[in-house]
Design an enzyme around this catalytic site. Sequence first.
Site, PDB file in Angstrom:
ATOM      1  N   GLN A  75      35.207  44.032  41.219  1.00 37.95           N
ATOM      2  CA  GLN A  75      35.368  44.193  42.661  1.00 37.95           C
ATOM      3  C   GLN A  75      34.067  44.063  43.448  1.00 37.95           C
ATOM      4  O   GLN A  75      34.104  43.865  44.652  1.00 37.95           O
ATOM      5  CB  GLN A  75      36.047  45.534  42.954  1.00 37.95           C
ATOM      6  CG  GLN A  75      37.477  45.579  42.391  1.00 37.95           C
ATOM      7  CD  GLN A  75      38.161  46.910  42.606  1.00 37.95           C
ATOM      8  OE1 GLN A  75      38.017  47.810  41.796  1.00 37.95           O
ATOM      9  NE2 GLN A  75      38.884  47.053  43.695  1.00 37.95           N
ATOM     10  N   HIS A  95      40.890  31.405  40.255  1.00 35.05           N
ATOM     11  CA  HIS A  95      40.498  30.002  40.415  1.00 35.05           C
ATOM     12  C   HIS A  95      41.700  29.069  40.291  1.00 35.05           C
ATOM     13  O   HIS A  95      41.742  28.026  40.925  1.00 35.05           O
ATOM     14  CB  HIS A  95      39.410  29.632  39.395  1.00 35.05           C
ATOM     15  CG  HIS A  95      38.133  30.373  39.652  1.00 35.05           C
ATOM     16  ND1 HIS A  95      37.223  30.682  38.680  1.00 35.05           N
ATOM     17  CD2 HIS A  95      37.621  30.889  40.806  1.00 35.05           C
ATOM     18  CE1 HIS A  95      36.208  31.348  39.204  1.00 35.05           C
ATOM     19  NE2 HIS A  95      36.432  31.487  40.502  1.00 35.05           N
ATOM     20  N   ASP A 108      34.048  35.704  43.487  1.00 38.32           N
ATOM     21  CA  ASP A 108      32.954  34.959  42.848  1.00 38.32           C
ATOM     22  C   ASP A 108      31.588  35.504  43.260  1.00 38.32           C
ATOM     23  O   ASP A 108      30.655  35.532  42.469  1.00 38.32           O
ATOM     24  CB  ASP A 108      33.017  33.474  43.245  1.00 38.32           C
ATOM     25  CG  ASP A 108      34.189  32.770  42.574  1.00 38.32           C
ATOM     26  OD1 ASP A 108      34.918  33.433  41.812  1.00 38.32           O
ATOM     27  OD2 ASP A 108      34.376  31.558  42.831  1.00 38.32           O
ATOM     28  N   ARG A 133      30.090  56.192  39.383  1.00 38.16           N
ATOM     29  CA  ARG A 133      30.987  55.624  38.361  1.00 38.16           C
ATOM     30  C   ARG A 133      31.124  54.127  38.629  1.00 38.16           C
ATOM     31  O   ARG A 133      31.567  53.724  39.703  1.00 38.16           O
ATOM     32  CB  ARG A 133      32.367  56.294  38.446  1.00 38.16           C
ATOM     33  CG  ARG A 133      33.416  55.636  37.563  1.00 38.16           C
ATOM     34  CD  ARG A 133      34.784  56.312  37.726  1.00 38.16           C
ATOM     35  NE  ARG A 133      35.781  55.682  36.891  1.00 38.16           N
ATOM     36  CZ  ARG A 133      36.861  55.030  37.345  1.00 38.16           C
ATOM     37  NH1 ARG A 133      37.095  54.932  38.643  1.00 38.16           N
ATOM     38  NH2 ARG A 133      37.715  54.478  36.510  1.00 38.16           N
ATOM     39  N   HIS A 176      37.738  47.968  33.185  1.00 34.88           N
ATOM     40  CA  HIS A 176      38.439  48.150  34.458  1.00 34.88           C
ATOM     41  C   HIS A 176      39.120  46.820  34.796  1.00 34.88           C
ATOM     42  O   HIS A 176      38.788  46.171  35.799  1.00 34.88           O
ATOM     43  CB  HIS A 176      37.445  48.583  35.537  1.00 34.88           C
ATOM     44  CG  HIS A 176      38.068  49.180  36.770  1.00 34.88           C
ATOM     45  ND1 HIS A 176      37.762  50.421  37.248  1.00 34.88           N
ATOM     46  CD2 HIS A 176      38.987  48.694  37.641  1.00 34.88           C
ATOM     47  CE1 HIS A 176      38.442  50.678  38.362  1.00 34.88           C
ATOM     48  NE2 HIS A 176      39.208  49.632  38.626  1.00 34.88           N
ATOM     49  N   ASN A 220      40.551  52.105  32.503  1.00 32.45           N
ATOM     50  CA  ASN A 220      40.983  52.562  33.826  1.00 32.45           C
ATOM     51  C   ASN A 220      42.474  52.296  34.028  1.00 32.45           C
ATOM     52  O   ASN A 220      42.932  51.157  33.930  1.00 32.45           O
ATOM     53  CB  ASN A 220      40.197  51.803  34.907  1.00 32.45           C
ATOM     54  CG  ASN A 220      40.578  52.241  36.308  1.00 32.45           C
ATOM     55  OD1 ASN A 220      40.364  53.398  36.679  1.00 32.45           O
ATOM     56  ND2 ASN A 220      41.184  51.345  37.079  1.00 32.45           N
ATOM     57  N   GLU A 221      43.230  53.338  34.341  1.00 35.20           N
ATOM     58  CA  GLU A 221      44.633  53.256  34.765  1.00 35.20           C
ATOM     59  C   GLU A 221      45.522  52.376  33.879  1.00 35.20           C
ATOM     60  O   GLU A 221      46.034  51.334  34.334  1.00 35.20           O
ATOM     61  CB  GLU A 221      44.720  52.731  36.207  1.00 35.20           C
ATOM     62  CG  GLU A 221      44.172  53.678  37.237  1.00 35.20           C
ATOM     63  CD  GLU A 221      44.560  53.280  38.672  1.00 35.20           C
ATOM     64  OE1 GLU A 221      45.205  52.238  38.856  1.00 35.20           O
ATOM     65  OE2 GLU A 221      44.225  54.031  39.589  1.00 35.20           O
ATOM     66  N   ASN A 361      42.934  59.343  38.386  1.00 37.10           N
ATOM     67  CA  ASN A 361      42.875  58.738  39.717  1.00 37.10           C
ATOM     68  C   ASN A 361      44.081  59.255  40.480  1.00 37.10           C
ATOM     69  O   ASN A 361      45.213  59.155  40.004  1.00 37.10           O
ATOM     70  CB  ASN A 361      42.966  57.210  39.630  1.00 37.10           C
ATOM     71  CG  ASN A 361      41.692  56.597  39.062  1.00 37.10           C
ATOM     72  OD1 ASN A 361      40.712  57.304  38.819  1.00 37.10           O
ATOM     73  ND2 ASN A 361      41.709  55.294  38.867  1.00 37.10           N
ATOM     74  N   GLU A 432      38.986  58.899  40.809  1.00 35.91           N
ATOM     75  CA  GLU A 432      39.146  58.142  42.060  1.00 35.91           C
ATOM     76  C   GLU A 432      40.051  58.913  43.006  1.00 35.91           C
ATOM     77  O   GLU A 432      41.041  59.517  42.584  1.00 35.91           O
ATOM     78  CB  GLU A 432      39.801  56.769  41.835  1.00 35.91           C
ATOM     79  CG  GLU A 432      38.913  55.729  41.222  1.00 35.91           C
ATOM     80  CD  GLU A 432      39.595  54.369  41.047  1.00 35.91           C
ATOM     81  OE1 GLU A 432      40.450  54.015  41.899  1.00 35.91           O
ATOM     82  OE2 GLU A 432      39.276  53.689  40.071  1.00 35.91           O
TER      83      GLU A 432
HETATM   84  C1  NOJ Z   1      42.662  52.144  41.607  1.00 35.33           C
HETATM   85  C2  NOJ Z   1      41.822  51.099  40.955  1.00 35.33           C
HETATM   86  O1  NOJ Z   1      41.138  51.665  39.881  1.00 35.33           O
HETATM   87  C3  NOJ Z   1      40.853  50.409  41.903  1.00 35.33           C
HETATM   88  O2  NOJ Z   1      40.340  49.285  41.264  1.00 35.33           O
HETATM   89  C4  NOJ Z   1      41.548  50.062  43.204  1.00 35.33           C
HETATM   90  O3  NOJ Z   1      40.687  49.377  44.064  1.00 35.33           O
HETATM   91  C5  NOJ Z   1      42.058  51.342  43.829  1.00 35.33           C
HETATM   92  N1  NOJ Z   1      43.049  51.916  42.959  1.00 35.33           N
HETATM   93  C6  NOJ Z   1      42.690  51.141  45.207  1.00 35.33           C
HETATM   94  O4  NOJ Z   1      43.848  50.402  45.098  1.00 35.33           O
END
Ligand code: NOJ
Length: 511
Positions: A75, A95, A108, A133, A176, A220-221, A361, A432
């Site tokens: 991100q 892409h 990018d 983090r 992630h 993550n998640e 999160n 989060e």
């Molecule tokens: C959880 C995700 O870990 C993160 O990448 C995302 O941007 C946020 N939720 C918000 O949607």
Amino acid sequence: MSRTIKFIVVIILTLISLYTIGSWSEQTVINYFVSIISKSINPTNSTILIADISNKSSQKLPENFKIGISTSAYQIEGAWDADGKTPSTWDTLIHSHPELISDGSNADVASDSYHLFKDDISAVNSIGLQFYRFSISWTRILPNGSAINQNGIDYYNKVIDECLANGIEPVVTMFHWDLPQWLQDLGGLPNEIFIDYFVAYADVLFKNFGHKVKRWITVNEPYNYCIISYGFGIWAPAIKSPGVGDYLCGHHLLIAHAKAYRLYREKYFKMFGGEVGITLESPYYIPKDSSVSDKDHQRALQYRLGWFANPLFGTGGYPHVMIDEINERSKVEGRPFSRLPQMSEEVKKLILGSADFLGMNYYTSSLILINKAERDPREEPSWFSDSGVKESADPTWKQAKTFWLYSVPDGLKSLLNWIKNEYNNPPVFITENGWSDEGQMIDDDRIDYVNSHLLAVAEAVNEDQCNVIAYTLWSLFDSFEWNSGYTLKYGFFHVNYSSPTKEKTPKKSVE
Ligand code: NOJ
């Protein structure tokens, strides 16, 4: 000796050893020493954070409670093909299918943290937070699965050192969602080969960064990642296999996580003494009306959070209700075995207890109804039809720009209590919590959201003795929000995306 003196002595000894083994320069040691001491005296100097809480003397957060902020590699980093990095599944998807991203944008360049990471850490420092983090991009480290890319190691060493030099603890997520494309070419998460590659990657990270990173998050998640990437097929790698591919993805993630955890305990813990956990995510489910019995309510939470939490923190293995029901449905669908993979006793044992903390999160909660109608076995299966959960929002809840995000701080308190009761009060690290808007600099709704959620955490800790140890804001910047591109702004800092130097400006929430 008082606790503070002991703490200072331990820090001095650690810094002397880092200096003498040559991994830190003299200046780094001095900077770190000065900033860590000032932060332990004044944990946060941010204007809004915990402002409400400090006004309510009965709702103070514990002294050793930590507050930090989060990002993820894809991100923010950009530099998608720099210095030996190969594509992740997100690079490939974006892409080849830019139409899947709502504003046609890509990551990018993003906020170019690959080149501007010092600005990022200085932003974290400017709001006085105690940890940062961030995640590591797997293909920067292992561009093709075998040889290590030294440029990738050097980059993350610089990021970690910059954190430490500023007295900010690096909290590192290993995965992630930016899966190596080379691994997807072998089948990705639904193929069990993922497990070995993940553990080999974890080994490289522990070995290279373990003396400086003391808190690791493997994944993550998993719920969202598996359901949306391998179920719906909307996130990269966009494999559409609901009710099958998503369960396989979850299965291999759990085993990979557990093996990485065991590796750390056996090979690195004695040397480094750190902690390894996982980040799960869940709304709290609130029954919409009396048609949802207590049993239905508990069953729904087992499907949602229990899918991943029960194998790790509960009774071991998937929740019974999922095993029995999905097995039964699979039979009716004429399948030779259950769509939910089986866990052997050995695998259950491997996974159970394989986390030093539960990363959570939390963004929102939902009202639920349960669809109990018989489903046509010829219809495509999915987690949604298996669980029967139908989510909606209470019209009184304030809505963010993201369609599913409503401010429900009480839901966080209830969720923390549910975790406490269901899993014997494990240490919960909120990894989060955040609010999206149009990107306005006067972000009063974000301020309200954060304060009300921090207050909910403080109440859960003080009134209910929930074992919450830390809270993390999402996110440092307005960053690339997956399929929504740059249209949803979660940042505490605005980024000037049209400038090559991507200047960051603090919003009202952190001024
Ligand atoms: C959880 C995700 O870990 C993160 O990448 C995302 O941007 C946020 N939720 C918000 O949607």
